[in-house]
Design an enzyme around this catalytic site. Structure first.
Site, PDB file in Angstrom:
ATOM      1  N   ALA A  56       0.821  -1.218   0.000  1.00  0.00           N
ATOM      2  CA  ALA A  56       0.000   0.000   0.000  1.00  0.00           C
ATOM      3  C   ALA A  56       0.853   1.265   0.000  1.00  0.00           C
ATOM      4  O   ALA A  56       0.321   2.377   0.089  1.00  0.00           O
ATOM      5  CB  ALA A  56      -0.931   0.002   1.212  1.00  0.00           C
TER       6      ALA A  56
ATOM      7  N   GLN B  22       4.020   4.045  -1.291  1.00  0.00           N
ATOM      8  CA  GLN B  22       4.270   4.900  -2.475  1.00  0.00           C
ATOM      9  C   GLN B  22       4.919   4.155  -3.637  1.00  0.00           C
ATOM     10  O   GLN B  22       4.503   4.293  -4.771  1.00  0.00           O
ATOM     11  CB  GLN B  22       5.306   5.941  -2.115  1.00  0.00           C
ATOM     12  CG  GLN B  22       4.981   7.095  -1.308  1.00  0.00           C
ATOM     13  CD  GLN B  22       6.085   8.106  -1.637  1.00  0.00           C
ATOM     14  OE1 GLN B  22       5.893   8.909  -2.547  1.00  0.00           O
ATOM     15  NE2 GLN B  22       7.225   8.003  -0.985  1.00  0.00           N
TER      16      GLN B  22
ATOM     17  N   ASP C 160      20.673   4.224  -8.268  1.00  0.00           N
ATOM     18  CA  ASP C 160      21.899   5.029  -8.290  1.00  0.00           C
ATOM     19  C   ASP C 160      22.574   4.917  -9.664  1.00  0.00           C
ATOM     20  O   ASP C 160      23.062   5.912 -10.212  1.00  0.00           O
ATOM     21  CB  ASP C 160      22.858   4.546  -7.200  1.00  0.00           C
ATOM     22  CG  ASP C 160      22.159   4.428  -5.857  1.00  0.00           C
ATOM     23  OD1 ASP C 160      21.789   5.462  -5.300  1.00  0.00           O
ATOM     24  OD2 ASP C 160      21.942   3.294  -5.395  1.00  0.00           O
TER      25      ASP C 160
ATOM     26  N   HIS D  39      24.128   1.499  -0.865  1.00  0.00           N
ATOM     27  CA  HIS D  39      23.120   2.467  -1.321  1.00  0.00           C
ATOM     28  C   HIS D  39      22.995   3.537  -0.235  1.00  0.00           C
ATOM     29  O   HIS D  39      22.089   3.507   0.605  1.00  0.00           O
ATOM     30  CB  HIS D  39      21.779   1.767  -1.569  1.00  0.00           C
ATOM     31  CG  HIS D  39      20.677   2.741  -1.878  1.00  0.00           C
ATOM     32  ND1 HIS D  39      20.684   3.561  -2.972  1.00  0.00           N
ATOM     33  CD2 HIS D  39      19.541   3.049  -1.201  1.00  0.00           C
ATOM     34  CE1 HIS D  39      19.613   4.323  -2.972  1.00  0.00           C
ATOM     35  NE2 HIS D  39      18.894   4.032  -1.903  1.00  0.00           N
TER      36      HIS D  39
HETATM   37  N1  LIG Z   1      16.972   1.164  -2.522  1.00  0.00           N
HETATM   38  C1  LIG Z   1      16.471   2.270  -3.073  1.00  0.00           C
HETATM   39  O1  LIG Z   1      17.012   2.764  -4.079  1.00  0.00           O
HETATM   40  C2  LIG Z   1      15.225   2.947  -2.537  1.00  0.00           C
HETATM   41  C3  LIG Z   1      14.611   3.958  -3.286  1.00  0.00           C
HETATM   42  C4  LIG Z   1      13.472   4.585  -2.763  1.00  0.00           C
HETATM   43  C5  LIG Z   1      12.961   4.199  -1.527  1.00  0.00           C
HETATM   44  N2  LIG Z   1      13.582   3.202  -0.827  1.00  0.00           N
HETATM   45  C6  LIG Z   1      13.045   2.738   0.466  1.00  0.00           C
HETATM   46  O2  LIG Z   1      11.910   1.923   0.210  1.00  0.00           O
HETATM   47  C7  LIG Z   1      11.092   1.883   1.388  1.00  0.00           C
HETATM   48  C8  LIG Z   1       9.630   2.112   1.028  1.00  0.00           C
HETATM   49  O3  LIG Z   1       9.461   3.419   0.526  1.00  0.00           O
HETATM   50  P1  LIG Z   1       8.001   4.010   0.225  1.00  0.00           P
HETATM   51  O4  LIG Z   1       8.224   5.388  -0.268  1.00  0.00           O
HETATM   52  O5  LIG Z   1       7.194   3.058  -0.572  1.00  0.00           O
HETATM   53  O6  LIG Z   1       7.435   4.085   1.720  1.00  0.00           O
HETATM   54  P2  LIG Z   1       5.906   4.157   2.185  1.00  0.00           P
HETATM   55  O7  LIG Z   1       5.941   4.586   3.614  1.00  0.00           O
HETATM   56  O8  LIG Z   1       5.074   4.935   1.215  1.00  0.00           O
HETATM   57  O9  LIG Z   1       5.438   2.650   2.083  1.00  0.00           O
HETATM   58  C9  LIG Z   1       5.973   1.644   2.874  1.00  0.00           C
HETATM   59  C10 LIG Z   1       4.865   0.654   3.115  1.00  0.00           C
HETATM   60  O10 LIG Z   1       5.445  -0.455   3.797  1.00  0.00           O
HETATM   61  C11 LIG Z   1       4.501  -0.913   4.722  1.00  0.00           C
HETATM   62  N3  LIG Z   1       5.160  -1.732   5.726  1.00  0.00           N
HETATM   63  C12 LIG Z   1       5.831  -1.334   6.822  1.00  0.00           C
HETATM   64  N4  LIG Z   1       6.253  -2.399   7.518  1.00  0.00           N
HETATM   65  C13 LIG Z   1       5.882  -3.493   6.831  1.00  0.00           C
HETATM   66  C14 LIG Z   1       6.023  -4.881   7.043  1.00  0.00           C
HETATM   67  N5  LIG Z   1       6.635  -5.368   8.134  1.00  0.00           N
HETATM   68  N6  LIG Z   1       5.510  -5.725   6.132  1.00  0.00           N
HETATM   69  C15 LIG Z   1       4.872  -5.256   5.048  1.00  0.00           C
HETATM   70  N7  LIG Z   1       4.678  -3.945   4.801  1.00  0.00           N
HETATM   71  C16 LIG Z   1       5.192  -3.072   5.679  1.00  0.00           C
HETATM   72  C17 LIG Z   1       3.849   0.367   5.268  1.00  0.00           C
HETATM   73  O11 LIG Z   1       2.590   0.097   5.869  1.00  0.00           O
HETATM   74  C18 LIG Z   1       3.745   1.198   4.001  1.00  0.00           C
HETATM   75  O12 LIG Z   1       2.507   1.007   3.339  1.00  0.00           O
HETATM   76  C19 LIG Z   1      11.695   2.925   2.330  1.00  0.00           C
HETATM   77  O13 LIG Z   1      12.524   2.281   3.286  1.00  0.00           O
HETATM   78  C20 LIG Z   1      12.519   3.801   1.401  1.00  0.00           C
HETATM   79  O14 LIG Z   1      13.566   4.457   2.105  1.00  0.00           O
HETATM   80  C21 LIG Z   1      14.693   2.578  -1.313  1.00  0.00           C
HETATM   81  O1  LIG Z   2      17.027   8.571  -0.304  1.00  0.00           O
HETATM   82  C1  LIG Z   2      16.164   7.880   0.228  1.00  0.00           C
HETATM   83  O2  LIG Z   2      15.997   7.800   1.442  1.00  0.00           O
HETATM   84  C2  LIG Z   2      15.235   7.088  -0.667  1.00  0.00           C
HETATM   85  C3  LIG Z   2      15.978   6.258  -1.625  1.00  0.00           C
HETATM   86  O3  LIG Z   2      16.924   5.443  -1.005  1.00  0.00           O
HETATM   87  C4  LIG Z   2      16.587   7.061  -2.760  1.00  0.00           C
HETATM   88  O4  LIG Z   2      17.767   6.880  -3.044  1.00  0.00           O
HETATM   89  O5  LIG Z   2      15.852   7.837  -3.394  1.00  0.00           O
END
Ligand SMILES: NC(=O)c1ccc[n+]([C@@H]2O[C@H](COP(=O)([O-])OP(=O)(O)OC[C@H]3O[C@@H](n4cnc5c(N)ncnc54)[C@H](O)[C@@H]3O)[C@@H](O)[C@H]2O)c1
Ligand SMILES: O=C(O)C[C@H](O)C(=O)O
Length: 324
Positions: free
Chosen positions: A13, A15, A159, A187
């Site tokens: 659910a 983003q 990245d 990362h």
């Molecule tokens: N590696 C990358 O390049 C990268 C890039 C962007 C975001 N991210 C990371 O991805 C993650 C998610 O980002 P987002 O913007 O979708 O966040 P968000 O808060 O919009 O969505 C995260 C969802 O995960 C759910 N959640 C939390 N704990 C959970 C669990 N134990 N089991 C299942 N679902 C669970 C939440 O209820 C929420 O709906 C963050 O940690 C963000 O930092 C990583």
């Molecule tokens: O920077 C963040 O926390 C989100 C994600 O890992 C990103 O690189 O956009």
């Protein structure tokens, strides 16, 4: 038609998933001839929102979607999963580093590692997106002793893609003219986007850009791009993260030309400590990835690669109690 494959996505659910799920359902990850069963995981408080997402997927009438499971039980979400995209985790806010999320998010990945171990397909391919992604992938892998550590990867493809665009824009070329981009390490803000092997339209990148731009503009811009998006959008990257997750899984499963960056368990290549999840240049063929060997490293590169390795060792030490 092929048999359907099962794709587990956590944080269904959130983003990122709001883009990711629909693109996978449309065939962007595994192709237009691969039916999918979507197995979506959320926490209990977000199940209403997840059910709304499921309603929307159904309303798209995607020809490739054979079934959708929506659950708050990881054992159900990972049952027989062929692919697992671990997205669900807390994102950072302004002023935070990704490793500040370790405490909040680490426990999620030990539980999910165990559930993958007990219920997923023995060939499951796992991509961790939730931050801090490399160390979360290590936690999941250590809690899945019956699966091969190489089945657990973390995302540095965003990245990599960011770096491609920065260089293409600087040189006035298209991203498709750039090859052999490399992201080394974590990362995080210590990652090392390396242009030493990079070519643009067949010419060495170092012959096309000034050293000052490389060290003082390109590297920090790529390292800080996540923070810049958070500042601009008021929320962390979502559609670009989803797109890169699709690139990562598609290339791993179906293969690709050239070099891409994936965070994978180090086998000691390039002097990096074995076991930590470190981003390397890889080639993907026949459903497998392989580290590209033999690049010569100068003192500048070695120093940068060791700095990001050190951060990963420190993150590992901080979660030692979760490593099984
Ligand atoms: N590696 C990358 O390049 C990268 C890039 C962007 C975001 N991210 C990371 O991805 C993650 C998610 O980002 P987002 O913007 O979708 O966040 P968000 O808060 O919009 O969505 C995260 C969802 O995960 C759910 N959640 C939390 N704990 C959970 C669990 N134990 N089991 C299942 N679902 C669970 C939440 O209820 C929420 O709906 C963050 O940690 C963000 O930092 C990583
Ligand atoms: O920077 C963040 O926390 C989100 C994600 O890992 C990103 O690189 O956009």
């Amino acid at each position: 038609m092929k048999d359907p494959v099962r794709i587990a996505i956590t944080g269904g659910a959130g983003q990122i998933s709001y883009s990711l799920i629909f693109r996978i359902a449309a065939g962007d990850m595994l192709g237009p001839d691969q039916p999918v069963i979507l197995q979506l995981l959320e926490i209990p408080q977000a199940m209403d929102a997840l059910n709304g997402v499921v309603m929307e997927v159904n309303d798209c009438a995607f020809p490739l979607v054979q079934d959708i499971v929506a659950t708050d039980d990881p054992n159900v979400a990972f049952k027989d999963a062929d692919f697992a995209l671990l997205v669900g985790a807390r994102p950072r806010g302004p002023g935070m580093e990704r490793k500040d999320l370790l405490e909040a998010n680490a426990a999620i990945f030990s539980v999910q590692g165990k559930a993958l171990n007990d219920h997923a397909s023995r060939d499951v391919r796992v991509l961790v997106v939730g931050n801090p992604a490399n160390t979360n992938a290590l936690i999941a892998s250590c809690n899945a002793p019956d699966l091969d550590a190489g089945q657990f990867t973390a995302m540095t493809r965003l990245d990599h893609n960011r770096a491609l665009t920065q260089l293409a824009q600087k040189t006035g070329k298209h991203v498709s003219d750039v090859d052999s981009m490399i992201i080394w390490g974590n990362h995080s803000a210590t990652q090392y986007p390396d242009l030493a092997q990079c070519k643009v339209d067949g010419k060495a990148a170092f012959d096309l850009v000034e050293r000052d731009w490389y060290e003082n503009d390109f590297i920090p811009t790529v390292q800080q791009r996540g923070a810049a998006i958070i500042k601009a959008r008021g929320a962390s990257s979502a559609a670009s993260a989803a797109s890169s997750a699709i690139d990562h899984m598609r290339d791993w499963a179906l293969g690709c030309d050239g070099i891409v960056s994936m965070a994978i368990p180090s086998d000691g290549s390039y002097g990096i400590e074995e076991g930590i999840i470190y981003s390397y240049p890889v080639r993907c063929q026949g459903g497998k990835y392989e580290i590209v060997q033999g690049f010569e490293l100068d003192a500048f590169s070695k120093e940068k690669m060791q700095a990001t390795e050190k951060e990963l060792r420190e993150e590992r030490a901080a979660v030692e109690h979760l490593l099984g």
